[in-house]
Scaffold this motif. Sequence first.
Motif, PDB file in Angstrom:
ATOM      1  N   ASN A  87      44.149  -3.444  11.707  1.00  0.00           N
ATOM      2  CA  ASN A  87      43.767  -2.499  12.748  1.00  0.00           C
ATOM      3  C   ASN A  87      42.249  -2.495  12.946  1.00  0.00           C
ATOM      4  OD1 ASN A  87      44.238  -0.436  14.677  1.00  0.00           O
ATOM      5  ND2 ASN A  87      43.757   1.115  13.150  1.00  0.00           N
ATOM      6  N   PHE A  88      41.511  -2.504  11.850  1.00  0.00           N
ATOM      7  CA  PHE A  88      40.053  -2.532  11.903  1.00  0.00           C
ATOM      8  C   PHE A  88      39.574  -3.803  12.602  1.00  0.00           C
ATOM      9  CE2 PHE A  88      35.896  -3.624  10.120  1.00  0.00           C
ATOM     10  CZ  PHE A  88      35.194  -2.449  10.331  1.00  0.00           C
ATOM     11  N   GLU A  89      40.166  -4.938  12.240  1.00  0.00           N
ATOM     12  CA  GLU A  89      39.759  -6.206  12.842  1.00  0.00           C
ATOM     13  C   GLU A  89      40.083  -6.254  14.337  1.00  0.00           C
ATOM     14  OE1 GLU A  89      41.529  -9.201  10.359  1.00  0.00           O
ATOM     15  OE2 GLU A  89      39.982  -8.972   8.810  1.00  0.00           O
ATOM     16  N   LEU A  90      41.214  -5.682  14.725  1.00  0.00           N
ATOM     17  CA  LEU A  90      41.556  -5.637  16.157  1.00  0.00           C
ATOM     18  C   LEU A  90      40.569  -4.763  16.933  1.00  0.00           C
ATOM     19  CD1 LEU A  90      45.451  -5.431  16.076  1.00  0.00           C
ATOM     20  CD2 LEU A  90      44.064  -7.293  16.996  1.00  0.00           C
ATOM     21  N   LYS A  91      40.182  -3.646  16.345  1.00  0.00           N
ATOM     22  CA  LYS A  91      39.200  -2.779  16.999  1.00  0.00           C
ATOM     23  C   LYS A  91      37.847  -3.483  17.108  1.00  0.00           C
ATOM     24  CE  LYS A  91      41.214   1.677  15.794  1.00  0.00           C
ATOM     25  NZ  LYS A  91      41.052   2.918  15.028  1.00  0.00           N
ATOM     26  N   LEU A  92      37.459  -4.218  16.072  1.00  0.00           N
ATOM     27  CA  LEU A  92      36.205  -4.960  16.113  1.00  0.00           C
ATOM     28  C   LEU A  92      36.276  -6.048  17.181  1.00  0.00           C
ATOM     29  CD1 LEU A  92      33.396  -5.640  15.054  1.00  0.00           C
ATOM     30  CD2 LEU A  92      34.484  -6.999  13.237  1.00  0.00           C
ATOM     31  N   GLN A 118      26.398  -2.098   5.698  1.00  0.00           N
ATOM     32  CA  GLN A 118      26.648  -0.655   5.757  1.00  0.00           C
ATOM     33  C   GLN A 118      27.562  -0.194   4.629  1.00  0.00           C
ATOM     34  OE1 GLN A 118      27.652   1.038   9.565  1.00  0.00           O
ATOM     35  NE2 GLN A 118      26.210  -0.283  10.660  1.00  0.00           N
ATOM     36  N   VAL A 119      28.587  -0.997   4.320  1.00  0.00           N
ATOM     37  CA  VAL A 119      29.517  -0.649   3.236  1.00  0.00           C
ATOM     38  C   VAL A 119      28.760  -0.636   1.898  1.00  0.00           C
ATOM     39  CG1 VAL A 119      31.530  -1.476   1.933  1.00  0.00           C
ATOM     40  CG2 VAL A 119      31.613  -1.379   4.435  1.00  0.00           C
ATOM     41  N   ALA A 120      27.846  -1.582   1.719  1.00  0.00           N
ATOM     42  CA  ALA A 120      27.047  -1.626   0.493  1.00  0.00           C
ATOM     43  C   ALA A 120      26.184  -0.372   0.345  1.00  0.00           C
ATOM     44  CB  ALA A 120      26.166  -2.874   0.472  1.00  0.00           C
ATOM     45  N   LYS A 121      25.822   0.251   1.478  1.00  0.00           N
ATOM     46  CA  LYS A 121      25.044   1.491   1.448  1.00  0.00           C
ATOM     47  C   LYS A 121      25.927   2.712   1.222  1.00  0.00           C
ATOM     48  CE  LYS A 121      21.159   0.455   4.502  1.00  0.00           C
ATOM     49  NZ  LYS A 121      20.564   0.799   5.798  1.00  0.00           N
ATOM     50  N   GLY A 122      27.244   2.513   1.139  1.00  0.00           N
ATOM     51  CA  GLY A 122      28.155   3.617   0.866  1.00  0.00           C
ATOM     52  C   GLY A 122      28.934   4.122   2.068  1.00  0.00           C
ATOM     53  N   VAL A 123      28.728   3.505   3.234  1.00  0.00           N
ATOM     54  CA  VAL A 123      29.474   3.914   4.431  1.00  0.00           C
ATOM     55  C   VAL A 123      30.873   3.306   4.352  1.00  0.00           C
ATOM     56  CG1 VAL A 123      29.556   3.794   6.956  1.00  0.00           C
ATOM     57  CG2 VAL A 123      27.354   3.997   5.795  1.00  0.00           C
ATOM     58  N   LYS A 124      31.879   4.115   4.597  1.00  0.00           N
ATOM     59  CA  LYS A 124      33.258   3.612   4.597  1.00  0.00           C
ATOM     60  C   LYS A 124      33.528   2.919   5.929  1.00  0.00           C
ATOM     61  CE  LYS A 124      35.191   6.789   1.314  1.00  0.00           C
ATOM     62  NZ  LYS A 124      35.534   5.994   0.200  1.00  0.00           N
ATOM     63  N   GLU A 125      34.287   1.817   5.875  1.00  0.00           N
ATOM     64  CA  GLU A 125      34.594   1.051   7.093  1.00  0.00           C
ATOM     65  C   GLU A 125      35.174   1.928   8.191  1.00  0.00           C
ATOM     66  OE1 GLU A 125      37.068  -2.274   6.138  1.00  0.00           O
ATOM     67  OE2 GLU A 125      35.427  -3.383   5.205  1.00  0.00           O
ATOM     68  N   VAL A 126      36.042   2.864   7.817  1.00  0.00           N
ATOM     69  CA  VAL A 126      36.687   3.705   8.832  1.00  0.00           C
ATOM     70  C   VAL A 126      35.693   4.614   9.538  1.00  0.00           C
ATOM     71  CG1 VAL A 126      38.972   3.672   7.751  1.00  0.00           C
ATOM     72  CG2 VAL A 126      37.354   5.461   7.128  1.00  0.00           C
ATOM     73  N   ASN A 127      34.525   4.820   8.948  1.00  0.00           N
ATOM     74  CA  ASN A 127      33.509   5.684   9.549  1.00  0.00           C
ATOM     75  C   ASN A 127      32.511   4.924  10.418  1.00  0.00           C
ATOM     76  OD1 ASN A 127      34.631   7.925   8.301  1.00  0.00           O
ATOM     77  ND2 ASN A 127      33.344   7.720   6.506  1.00  0.00           N
ATOM     78  N   ASN A 129      31.330   3.223  13.655  1.00  0.00           N
ATOM     79  CA  ASN A 129      31.619   3.209  15.089  1.00  0.00           C
ATOM     80  C   ASN A 129      31.413   1.778  15.564  1.00  0.00           C
ATOM     81  OD1 ASN A 129      31.407   3.254  17.921  1.00  0.00           O
ATOM     82  ND2 ASN A 129      30.688   5.377  17.909  1.00  0.00           N
ATOM     83  N   LEU A 130      32.511   1.060  15.778  1.00  0.00           N
ATOM     84  CA  LEU A 130      32.431  -0.364  16.099  1.00  0.00           C
ATOM     85  C   LEU A 130      31.808  -0.623  17.468  1.00  0.00           C
ATOM     86  CD1 LEU A 130      35.830  -1.530  14.591  1.00  0.00           C
ATOM     87  CD2 LEU A 130      33.547  -1.709  13.605  1.00  0.00           C
ATOM     88  N   ASP A 131      32.089   0.242  18.440  1.00  0.00           N
ATOM     89  CA  ASP A 131      31.476   0.077  19.753  1.00  0.00           C
ATOM     90  C   ASP A 131      29.960   0.188  19.641  1.00  0.00           C
ATOM     91  OD1 ASP A 131      33.869  -0.333  21.204  1.00  0.00           O
ATOM     92  OD2 ASP A 131      34.215   1.834  21.295  1.00  0.00           O
ATOM     93  N   GLN A 132      29.491   1.163  18.885  1.00  0.00           N
ATOM     94  CA  GLN A 132      28.051   1.350  18.692  1.00  0.00           C
ATOM     95  C   GLN A 132      27.464   0.177  17.911  1.00  0.00           C
ATOM     96  OE1 GLN A 132      26.143   3.922  20.027  1.00  0.00           O
ATOM     97  NE2 GLN A 132      24.532   2.517  19.408  1.00  0.00           N
ATOM     98  N   LEU A 133      28.176  -0.283  16.905  1.00  0.00           N
ATOM     99  CA  LEU A 133      27.719  -1.412  16.104  1.00  0.00           C
ATOM    100  C   LEU A 133      27.491  -2.645  16.988  1.00  0.00           C
ATOM    101  CD1 LEU A 133      27.489  -2.641  13.051  1.00  0.00           C
ATOM    102  CD2 LEU A 133      29.729  -3.574  13.633  1.00  0.00           C
ATOM    103  N   ILE A 134      28.461  -2.968  17.832  1.00  0.00           N
ATOM    104  CA  ILE A 134      28.350  -4.147  18.694  1.00  0.00           C
ATOM    105  C   ILE A 134      27.264  -3.929  19.747  1.00  0.00           C
ATOM    106  CG2 ILE A 134      29.568  -5.698  20.271  1.00  0.00           C
ATOM    107  CD1 ILE A 134      30.362  -5.905  17.259  1.00  0.00           C
TER     108      ILE A 134
END
Length: 161
Positions: A87-92, A118-127, A129-134
């Motif tokens: 699901n995460f990959e499809l959203k990305l 971001q995950v290494a900094k402690g952010v969870k993947e589900v948190n 925002n993929l649209d903002q990231l791209i």
Amino acid sequence: MNSLIKKRSQEIIDELSAHLGIEKHNQTIFYLTHINEKEKKLHLKNGHELAPEPWFIVDENDDVKTMFSVKTLVEFLQNAKDLQKNNFELKLEKAIYQQIPIDFNDVWIVAMDEIKHQVAKGVKEVNINLDQLISNIHTKHPNLFIDMKEVMQKVKTNERL
């Protein structure tokens, strides 16, 4: 013992069993009774130890619980994890395509590096925002995306020729 299982709990069991493809004669149902503060007793109402999972437990309040083997629970959790990843990959993928990449794989690699960071900094993947990231990647690396303003300008220039 049959009178111990009330109609409501049996309906719940039947509905879930139908959804899972468990025939009524293969339902394993226990009735849980309170003996004292430290003891409870399970009475087998229906079924057997080789019956398909889940097994059902009906308590004295007519609440239905289920019991799974550890193997089934581990498989369920792994399937849920795989589903979450897909699901995460499809959203990305959707977020990338919305920004019109020149080369999808290049953007994917940059995005995955940023996600790992971001995950290494402690952010969870589900948190994330993929649209903002791209969108941020588009701003930092405009060469990875088609510039629609430029394309439209070229179209207008060619129309005048």
